[in-house]
Design an enzyme around this catalytic site. Structure first.
Site, short mmCIF file in Angstrom:
data_model
loop_
_atom_site.label_atom_id
_atom_site.label_comp_id
_atom_site.label_asym_id
_atom_site.label_seq_id
_atom_site.Cartn_x
_atom_site.Cartn_y
_atom_site.Cartn_z
N PRO A 8 -15.84 -44.29 4.17
CA PRO A 8 -17.29 -44.53 4.15
C PRO A 8 -17.59 -46.03 4.21
O PRO A 8 -17.01 -46.81 3.46
CB PRO A 8 -17.71 -43.95 2.79
N GLN A 38 -20.90 -38.49 2.05
CA GLN A 38 -20.73 -39.04 0.71
C GLN A 38 -22.11 -39.18 0.07
O GLN A 38 -22.96 -39.91 0.58
CB GLN A 38 -20.04 -40.41 0.76
N TYR A 78 -22.15 -47.89 -8.85
CA TYR A 78 -23.38 -47.18 -8.58
C TYR A 78 -23.68 -46.23 -9.76
O TYR A 78 -22.98 -46.23 -10.77
CB TYR A 78 -23.30 -46.46 -7.24
N GLY A 123 -11.21 -48.50 6.60
CA GLY A 123 -12.55 -48.91 6.97
C GLY A 123 -12.55 -49.98 8.04
O GLY A 123 -12.87 -49.71 9.21
N ARG A 124 -12.20 -51.20 7.66
CA ARG A 124 -12.27 -52.33 8.60
C ARG A 124 -11.45 -52.11 9.87
O ARG A 124 -11.89 -52.50 10.96
CB ARG A 124 -11.87 -53.63 7.89
#
Length: 771
Positions: free
Chosen positions: A418, A496, A577, A718-719
């Site tokens: 994500p 997600q 979060y 991800g990257r």
């Protein structure tokens, strides 16, 4: 130049020899508190790279070393009575006494003043009387402690006790042997450092032959060491007991100690390596665990770099700065590998139930320096045997083996992690999201995850965050899932779900990450009224009624996600979060039933999970992303992370997505290659739940290594997928894989082979002519 070297170990002696050789006019003095024949340990392992540097810098020393080296290629791993051998590794070792004798002789021949059995003068005095002071005085460096306020050392003691011992025979390999005793797990690390005498008469009686010698290190956790009674034994009894425990490895032969004592390894890291004309070298500056054999290697390489920089730079300050700039990245990389190796052995008990061959592969790849790909080059037979036992079909890399989560079978082990795109309008994903996620789905990954999709307008991180709190948003997501299912059949797409909590109402990432909006802010809510950053907006503490409302917002979003036809749902309980804020003791200061103890902090995230699981289709899997450490004192511990994972698994989570950090602004992460993987590894083995590993996993070789070693089930990247949307397809092409684990879209098949480049096989210019 007058040079003082404090410490007569290999690093100090070699520095002295090189400085004198490069400039015979230098006055070089070495102070060593011990006599010349006293040393710690028995054998020394040096790499071919280090030997090449020695050969280039001082052929005399290299030639003397070469004559005494014993070389071997094999590593033996003995696990539960089964020995597996992996070849092709290439080691060279010699006795530490012999190494020191060679360096003593070289120093004397060059005119270095060697002062044994002599304490060095105080560092202040040395610095005043000399142009350069080289502190090579070891892990307990007095020089470093004198200037601790400048060098700012960080010293970490670790969990295992170990002792350096020796055996009077040459092992035929580098041997790792595991002993499971009534007190706990113990391990032996052994390697030869002297071979049988080359000129002895093979017909001579056995008692007159020179059988060689080996270093033997016995290591175990502190609690095992104490339970076994080693702390209460005399000098000789522990050595005899070790010889009995590892009698098979030693062939029943005894061990000797050479005045060795049980100790714990200390990792030394210094913020600075020089102060005025004083410079740290070797273990005084840095240490690396013996399990990757780098202590002497690093010290010798330090000596080579320091001597070269002094020769190349116009003045001492520039030379010392250049030395540190050259060596620090190399040392940092080695220390990361050494720490990974050290922690693997500290947690050895996690892996004992692995099949013996997979256990051996796991051990060999523990530091991440040896990987699946280069182990295939070193020993194809061994690696292919591990793959077969793992379940890889013929000619199939581990990353392209399928994996099942509930009713969903992923065709390979690659996940597009994500990644927040901050490109939605009023929470509605648009053409950008269609292209972004569609491209990654076409790129071959087994599972493509959306960014964190927010459950309410107030739950967004930024105004550009996507949501699932309206029907219009759900319709837009369905357009994307339909594209993935139609155009990239075999690729799953997951959503997600999360809420920003105290980290919301901020600017888009590229406008100022975590910075408050200049206008249009919305109120924040969190477990406790603590701002994420000093000067940031303070959230309101959630009331009981608001907690109920939030659960309903999560379930409403989950129902919309199901109607949008997502294949998998992940609950975001990480990165500070809202749900993560309940889990961490740093962010949850509540005094009601949802705060305080670990069980109470876990209560609300579990309630949300249960509510979502109840409405999410039963055949579709659910995962949970957690932060396994806050990288801050007083935060979530790795032990708690295991219990968090275990709790979610007990409530029906099909896998745990193991991330770390981003919970508090003052975190201090230890970045590095695959740096978060050990947390996933521990959760997988202790909690017995499938895991997704994340964090600086950048190569297909890393993915294969981690999966085949059993440290993770899936790898999220991800990257790399931002850099190359077709990362997985290209990984297949580079490995020559064609099979059901990945499929090139029909319009792209012509690109399944790398395009031609300019000619690289042209004849090279002839630089010399034969005589």
């Amino acid at each position: 130049m007058r040079v003082a070297v404090v410490g007569g170990g290999p690093g100090g002696l070699y520095t002295a020899a090189l400085l004198k050789r490069l400039d015979p006019g230098r006055e070089v003095t070495v102070w060593e508190r011990n006599p010349p024949d006293v040393t710690f340990g028995f054998g020394v392992v040096l790499s071919d790279e280090t030997l090449g540097g020695i050969e280039h810098a001082d052929p005399v020393v290299y030639e003397a070393l070469r004559k005494d080296f014993v070389r071997w290629d094999d590593i033996d791993v003995v696990h539960r009575g089964v020995r597996h051998t992996s070849g092709g590794h290439g080691f060279a070792a010699l006795g530490r006494h012999r190494l020191l004798a060679i360096l003593h002789e070289r120093c004397r021949s060059l005119g270095v003043d060697l002062r044994f059995g002599t304490e060095a003068p105080h560092p202040d005095r040395l610095a005043a009387d000399h142009d350069l002071v080289v502190a090579a005085d070891g892990v307990h460096s007095g020089t470093r402690e004198t200037y601790a306020d400048v060098f700012r050392p960080r010293i970490t003691d670790h969990r295992c006790r170990y002792i350096w011992l020796a055996a009077d025979f040459a092992l035929d390999s580098f041997r790792f042997e595991i002993a499971e005793t009534e007190h706990g797990v113990m391990q032996l690390h052994g390697y030869p450092y002297a071979g049988p005498s080359q000129d002895q008469d093979p017909a001579a009686p056995a008692g007159e032959r020179q059988p060689g010698a080996s270093t033997v290190i016995v290591e175990m956790r502190e609690e095992v060491w104490r339970a076994a009674g080693f702390a209460d034994l005399g000098e000789r009894e522990p050595i005899e007991r070790c010889a009995k425990i590892f009698a098979d490895a030693l062939g029943g032969r005894p061990l000797k100690s050479g005045n060795s004592a049980w100790t714990t390894f200390r990792t030394v890291v210094n913020e600075r390596w020089s102060h005025g004309n004083v410079v740290l070298l070797g273990d005084a500056a840095h240490t690396a665990h013996f399990s990757i054999g780098s202590g002497t290697k690093l010290a010798v390489e330090d000596a080579l770099a320091l001597a070269a920089c002094l020769d190349e730079q116009p003045a001492l300050p520039e030379a010392l700065a250049a030395y540190e700039a050259e060596r620090r990245p190399v040392v940092a990389s080695t220390q990361r590998a050494a720490r990974a190796s050290l922690e693997w052995f500290e947690n050895l008990g996690l892996y004992l139930d692995q099949p013996s061959r997979q256990f051996a592969f796991n051990l060999l790849t523990r530091s991440r320096r040896v990987t699946h790909d280069n182990l295939r080059l070193r020993d194809t037979h061994f690696t292919e045997a591990v793959e077969r036992e793992f379940g890889c079909p013929p000619a199939t890399p581990p990353m392209f083996t399928p994996f099942r989560l509930r009713g969903l079978t992923l065709r390979n082990r690659v996940v597009v992690s994500p990644m927040d795109m901050y490109s939605a309008r009023d929470g509605v994903p648009g053409d950008f999201h269609l292209v972004h996620l569609g491209a990654r789905a076409l790129g071959g990954a087994g599972l493509v995850m959306t960014e964190m999709v927010c459950i309410s307008p107030e739950g967004r991180i930024t105004p550009g965050c996507a949501g699932l709190y309206t029907g219009k948003q759900a319709e837009a997501w369905k357009r994307i899932t339909e594209f993935v299912h139609a155009q990239a059949p075999g690729t799953a797409i997951g959503v997600q779900l999360g809420h920003s909590g105290r980290k919301g109402s901020t600017r888009l990432m590229w406008e100022g990450m975590d910075e408050p909006l200049p206008e249009g802010n919305w109120p924040l809510v969190a477990a406790s009224p603590l701002p994420y950053r000093a000067g940031g907006q303070s959230p309101r503490e959630l009331s009981r009624a608001q907690l109920t409302d939030l659960r309903e917002q999560f379930t409403d979003a989950a129902l919309r996600a199901a109607r949008a036809d997502f294949d998998l749902l992940e609950l975001h309980c990480a990165h500070g979060y809202l749900l993560s804020g309940f889990l961490s003791p740093l962010t949850n200061r509540r005094t009601d039933a949802y705060g305080g103890s670990f069980t109470r902090r876990l209560r609300f995230p579990l309630e949300v999970f249960d509510a979502v699981r109840a409405v999410w289709p039963p055949e579709r899997p659910m995962t949970v992303r957690i932060s396994a450490t806050d990288w801050a004192d007083g935060g979530t511990t790795p032990e708690e992370a295991v219990e968090i994972a275990r709790a979610f698994a007990a409530h029906g989570a099909d896998a745990i997505d193991v991330s770390t950090g981003q919970v508090v602004a003052e975190e201090q992460p230890e970045f590095g290659r695959s740096y978060q993987t050990p947390y996933a590894d521990r959760i997988r083995h202790e909690a017995g739940v499938p895991v997704i590993a994340v964090g600086a996993i950048s190569s297909w070789d890393d993915v294969n290594s981690l999966i085949l070693a059993g440290r993770t089930d899936l790898c999220a990247l991800g990257r790399p997928h931002l850099y190359d949307p077709h990362w997985t397809l290209h990984a297949a092409a580079e490995q020559g894989y064609e099979g059901p684990g990945v499929a090139w879209p029909a319009p792209y098949r012509a690109g399944s082979r790398p395009p031609r480049t300019g000619r690289t096989d042209a004849p090279k210019p002839r630089l010399t002519l034969g005589s």
